[in-house]
Design a protein around this motif. Structure first.
Motif, PDB file in Angstrom:
ATOM      1  N   TYR A  30       0.833  -1.271  -0.127  1.00  0.00           N
ATOM      2  CA  TYR A  30       0.012   0.119  -0.111  1.00  0.00           C
ATOM      3  C   TYR A  30       0.874   1.247  -0.037  1.00  0.00           C
ATOM      4  CZ  TYR A  30      -3.933  -2.838   1.442  1.00  0.00           C
ATOM      5  OH  TYR A  30      -5.086  -3.733   1.538  1.00  0.00           O
ATOM      6  N   GLY A  33      -2.169   4.693   1.524  1.00  0.00           N
ATOM      7  CA  GLY A  33      -3.498   4.264   1.679  1.00  0.00           C
ATOM      8  C   GLY A  33      -4.125   3.581   0.790  1.00  0.00           C
ATOM      9  N   ASN A  74      15.039   8.056   8.981  1.00  0.00           N
ATOM     10  CA  ASN A  74      15.443   6.958  10.010  1.00  0.00           C
ATOM     11  C   ASN A  74      15.458   5.720   9.761  1.00  0.00           C
ATOM     12  OD1 ASN A  74      12.973   6.034   9.449  1.00  0.00           O
ATOM     13  ND2 ASN A  74      11.690   7.071  11.332  1.00  0.00           N
ATOM     14  N   GLN A  76      13.960   3.177   9.419  1.00  0.00           N
ATOM     15  CA  GLN A  76      13.145   2.110  10.195  1.00  0.00           C
ATOM     16  C   GLN A  76      12.367   0.850   9.538  1.00  0.00           C
ATOM     17  OE1 GLN A  76      10.372   3.896  12.988  1.00  0.00           O
ATOM     18  NE2 GLN A  76      12.011   4.562  14.460  1.00  0.00           N
ATOM     19  N   ILE A  90       6.317  -0.825   7.811  1.00  0.00           N
ATOM     20  CA  ILE A  90       5.892   0.224   7.698  1.00  0.00           C
ATOM     21  C   ILE A  90       6.810   1.281   7.512  1.00  0.00           C
ATOM     22  CG2 ILE A  90       4.360   2.213   8.844  1.00  0.00           C
ATOM     23  CD1 ILE A  90       3.188  -0.067  10.695  1.00  0.00           C
ATOM     24  N   CYS A  91       6.806   2.154   6.433  1.00  0.00           N
ATOM     25  CA  CYS A  91       7.619   3.442   6.531  1.00  0.00           C
ATOM     26  C   CYS A  91       6.675   4.537   6.672  1.00  0.00           C
ATOM     27  CB  CYS A  91       8.102   3.573   5.129  1.00  0.00           C
ATOM     28  SG  CYS A  91       9.246   5.013   4.978  1.00  0.00           S
ATOM     29  N   LEU A  92       6.669   5.237   7.917  1.00  0.00           N
ATOM     30  CA  LEU A  92       5.636   6.522   7.919  1.00  0.00           C
ATOM     31  C   LEU A  92       5.797   7.459   7.279  1.00  0.00           C
ATOM     32  CD1 LEU A  92       4.810   6.681  11.961  1.00  0.00           C
ATOM     33  CD2 LEU A  92       3.222   6.240  10.023  1.00  0.00           C
ATOM     34  N   ARG A  95       4.825   6.884   3.827  1.00  0.00           N
ATOM     35  CA  ARG A  95       3.352   6.349   3.935  1.00  0.00           C
ATOM     36  C   ARG A  95       3.216   4.872   3.283  1.00  0.00           C
ATOM     37  NH1 ARG A  95       2.640   9.599   7.430  1.00  0.00           N
ATOM     38  NH2 ARG A  95       1.071  11.325   7.334  1.00  0.00           N
ATOM     39  N   LEU A  96       4.272   3.904   3.459  1.00  0.00           N
ATOM     40  CA  LEU A  96       4.325   2.754   2.682  1.00  0.00           C
ATOM     41  C   LEU A  96       3.796   1.735   3.692  1.00  0.00           C
ATOM     42  CD1 LEU A  96       5.380   1.105   0.426  1.00  0.00           C
ATOM     43  CD2 LEU A  96       7.509   0.566   1.797  1.00  0.00           C
ATOM     44  N   LEU A  97       3.103   0.704   3.269  1.00  0.00           N
ATOM     45  CA  LEU A  97       2.745  -0.443   4.267  1.00  0.00           C
ATOM     46  C   LEU A  97       2.746  -1.491   3.401  1.00  0.00           C
ATOM     47  CD1 LEU A  97       0.802  -1.239   6.905  1.00  0.00           C
ATOM     48  CD2 LEU A  97      -1.100  -0.902   5.366  1.00  0.00           C
ATOM     49  N   ARG A  99       1.820  -5.385   3.846  1.00  0.00           N
ATOM     50  CA  ARG A  99       1.026  -6.260   4.825  1.00  0.00           C
ATOM     51  C   ARG A  99       0.781  -7.634   4.249  1.00  0.00           C
ATOM     52  NH1 ARG A  99      -4.206  -7.144   5.666  1.00  0.00           N
ATOM     53  NH2 ARG A  99      -4.836  -6.540   3.884  1.00  0.00           N
TER      54      ARG A  99
ATOM     55  N   THR B  27      -8.790  -1.275   4.990  1.00  0.00           N
ATOM     56  CA  THR B  27      -8.351   0.152   4.698  1.00  0.00           C
ATOM     57  C   THR B  27      -7.354   0.807   5.392  1.00  0.00           C
ATOM     58  OG1 THR B  27     -10.735   0.416   4.257  1.00  0.00           O
ATOM     59  CG2 THR B  27      -9.443   2.318   4.394  1.00  0.00           C
ATOM     60  N   PRO B  28      -6.054   0.943   4.896  1.00  0.00           N
ATOM     61  CA  PRO B  28      -4.953   1.273   5.796  1.00  0.00           C
ATOM     62  C   PRO B  28      -5.006   2.864   5.959  1.00  0.00           C
ATOM     63  CG  PRO B  28      -4.270   0.416   3.761  1.00  0.00           C
ATOM     64  CD  PRO B  28      -5.629   0.655   3.473  1.00  0.00           C
ATOM     65  N   VAL B  29      -4.946   3.564   7.296  1.00  0.00           N
ATOM     66  CA  VAL B  29      -5.010   4.911   7.348  1.00  0.00           C
ATOM     67  C   VAL B  29      -3.780   5.363   7.959  1.00  0.00           C
ATOM     68  CG1 VAL B  29      -6.149   6.607   8.620  1.00  0.00           C
ATOM     69  CG2 VAL B  29      -7.442   4.815   7.772  1.00  0.00           C
ATOM     70  N   PHE B  30      -2.880   6.516   7.668  1.00  0.00           N
ATOM     71  CA  PHE B  30      -2.027   6.971   8.259  1.00  0.00           C
ATOM     72  C   PHE B  30      -2.513   8.189   9.086  1.00  0.00           C
ATOM     73  CE2 PHE B  30       0.129   4.604   5.059  1.00  0.00           C
ATOM     74  CZ  PHE B  30       1.183   4.103   5.560  1.00  0.00           C
ATOM     75  N   THR B  34       0.819   7.341  13.310  1.00  0.00           N
ATOM     76  CA  THR B  34       1.092   5.932  13.142  1.00  0.00           C
ATOM     77  C   THR B  34       0.404   5.454  11.813  1.00  0.00           C
ATOM     78  OG1 THR B  34       1.223   3.977  14.328  1.00  0.00           O
ATOM     79  CG2 THR B  34      -0.849   5.312  14.675  1.00  0.00           C
ATOM     80  N   ALA B  35       0.653   4.099  11.456  1.00  0.00           N
ATOM     81  CA  ALA B  35      -0.181   3.185  10.568  1.00  0.00           C
ATOM     82  C   ALA B  35      -1.364   2.476  10.944  1.00  0.00           C
ATOM     83  CB  ALA B  35       0.805   2.613   9.880  1.00  0.00           C
ATOM     84  N   GLN B 120      13.663  12.493  18.450  1.00  0.00           N
ATOM     85  CA  GLN B 120      14.701  11.696  18.537  1.00  0.00           C
ATOM     86  C   GLN B 120      16.117  12.051  18.579  1.00  0.00           C
ATOM     87  OE1 GLN B 120      13.646   9.563  14.709  1.00  0.00           O
ATOM     88  NE2 GLN B 120      12.170   8.248  15.834  1.00  0.00           N
TER      89      GLN B 120
END
Lengths: 111, 329
Positions: A30, A33, A74, A76, A90-92, A95-97, A99, B27-30, B34-35, B120
């Motif tokens: 994703y 989103g 970062n 992460q 996750i890469c906040l 916005r990468l997910l 799953r 449905t992914p939401v940022f 957080t994810a 950080q």
């Protein structure tokens, strides 16, 4: 009687075969989103996902998936390492997910 | 022969049932830094997911401590603001602070900043700096009157220990109003809503503190429940061989040095589960056990620094895929 016994064994075998096949691991990618693509973890590949000027390079190898390069500070997403299941990658900032689709997995992970 | 036919019919019926897919949408939401993932069943037009997503984005605008334009940031800058949600959360936080003997305190934010957890830029402060920042911490340094929240000079609020739990409560109410069910993963917090359509319990894995990409146990819950974990592995830094986690002990203004790796709370209320997961982590195993023994509105799973798992007796038959010790009253 023998006919029905044979039918039963055949159906049982078919059921087992089908359930084994549906256990094949896949991962959904994703971005922002939206579902970009679904990848088979058995197929080696590498691709880059871009989002609002940022990017993550995703590598699939040896049945696992990982982020190997990223524009975020970062890193992460890279620190998750290569995974084939469990909590998502996750890469906040970008916005990468990523799953995992595993029918044996819990409905959710708390932590 | 007839018996055999009947058996075959039942088998075929079962087979078709197994193949029936329960339809849900992920449905992914940022949001809220957080994810998240909203898994909603039978949300055919996506209207519920859209409503929940908008609600979460709106909550971020109110509760974010890092967004300088949020309502909370306005409160922290100006010292007073009128907002029903902030008033509710502060009142809840103050109740929990009293109930947990100060183990949860939303005024700990100046210490969080001092240790560099916000940007950080981690560092271990001097004893003088800690003494100075301790004077700013205390739930009596913020007050609520109606919908107006007022802070004493130097006091800063951070609802990080309650916000996602509150968001879960809000989302649960919205889904219930639509008559829908699902499981909501709000950045580590999990909220189940209603019964799972296939009749089985919801299965929620508890993250492995040593390898967060895996889980060490699974909790089976029926119907709606909030599950929240606080752990030392979620955000931390190390200095001189000491691990400093993001959970603060309000009494010392420093990261907790706990004999626990994680605390998972299972409760009806998301905001309660969220607050108590932090508070019990601060308390440590012995105090947390005693606290649960005197309470009746939550259950808990505790993992100590040796990896041993403890579960309160209400979860004795709900915890699976692990060995554990039952904590009894």
């Amino acid at each position: 009687m023998i006919l029905f016994g044979g039918l039963f064994v055949l159906l049982l075998t078919l059921t087992l075969l089908l359930s084994t096949r549906s256990d094949a691991k896949t991962a959904e990618i994703y971005s922002g989103g939206k579902l970009l693509r679904t990848v088979e973890l058995s197929q080696e590949q590498q691709f880059t996902v871009e989002y609002q000027g940022g990017y993550n390079t995703i590598t699939v190898r040896d049945g696992k998936i990982c982020v190997t390069e990223a524009s975020c500070k970062n890193h992460q997403c890279i620190a998750y390492g290569a995974k084939s299941g469990g909590a998502p990658i996750i890469c906040l900032p970008n916005r990468l997910l990523i799953r995992f689709c595993d029918r044996n997995a819990p409905d959710a992970i708390v932590g | 022969m007839k018996r055999c036919l009947l058996f075959l019919c039942v088998f075929l019926l079962l087979l078709s049932g197994c193949g029936k897919k329960q339809t849900y949408t992920d449905t992914p939401v940022f949001a809220m830094d957080t994810a998240m993932n909203l898994r909603i069943y039978a949300d055919t037009d996506g209207a519920a997911a859209t409503e929940l997503s908008s609600t979460l984005q709106a909550l971020e605008k109110t509760l974010s401590v890092t967004d300088s334009e949020s309502t909370l940031s306005t409160l922290n800058r100006s010292g007073t603001v009128q907002n029903a949600e902030l008033a509710y959360l502060l009142q809840t936080a103050q109740e929990l602070s009293v109930r947990t003997n100060g183990a949860l305190d939303v005024t700990v934010y100046p210490a969080v900043r001092l240790w560099g957890f916000t940007g950080q830029t981690y560092r271990v402060p001097s004893a003088e700096e800690l003494a100075a920042v301790r004077k700013l911490i205390g739930s009596d340094k913020a007050s609520v009157s109606g919908e107006t929240v007022t802070l004493q000079k130097g006091t800063l609020l951070d609802f990080g220990a309650l916000a996602k739990g509150y968001a879960a409560d809000r989302c649960k109410a919205l889904l219930e109003a639509r008559g829908l069910c699902g499981v909501l993963s709000l950045g580590g917090n999990v909220q189940t809503v209603g019964d799972k359509p296939d009749g089985s319990p919801w299965s929620v894995g508890i993250q492995n503190p040593d390898d967060p990409s895996t889980y060490v146990a699974a909790v089976r819950v029926n119907g709606s429940a909030a599950l929240v974990t606080s752990g030392d592995y979620q955000r931390y830094f190390e200095a001189d061989g000491v691990r400093y986690c993001h959970i603060f002990d309000p009494a010392t203004a420093a990261p907790v040095q706990s004999d626990l790796r994680s605390v998972t709370i299972v409760a009806q209320s998301g905001v309660l589960a969220d607050g108590l997961s932090t508070a019990l982590f601060v308390m440590g195993l012995e105090r947390a056990t005693a606290f649960w023994q005197s309470a009746n509105d939550f259950e808990a799973v505790l993992i100590d620094t040796d990896g041993a798992i403890y579960a309160t007796e209400g979860l004795e038959h709900a915890l699976a895929e692990c060995e554990f010790t039952v904590i009894r009253r």
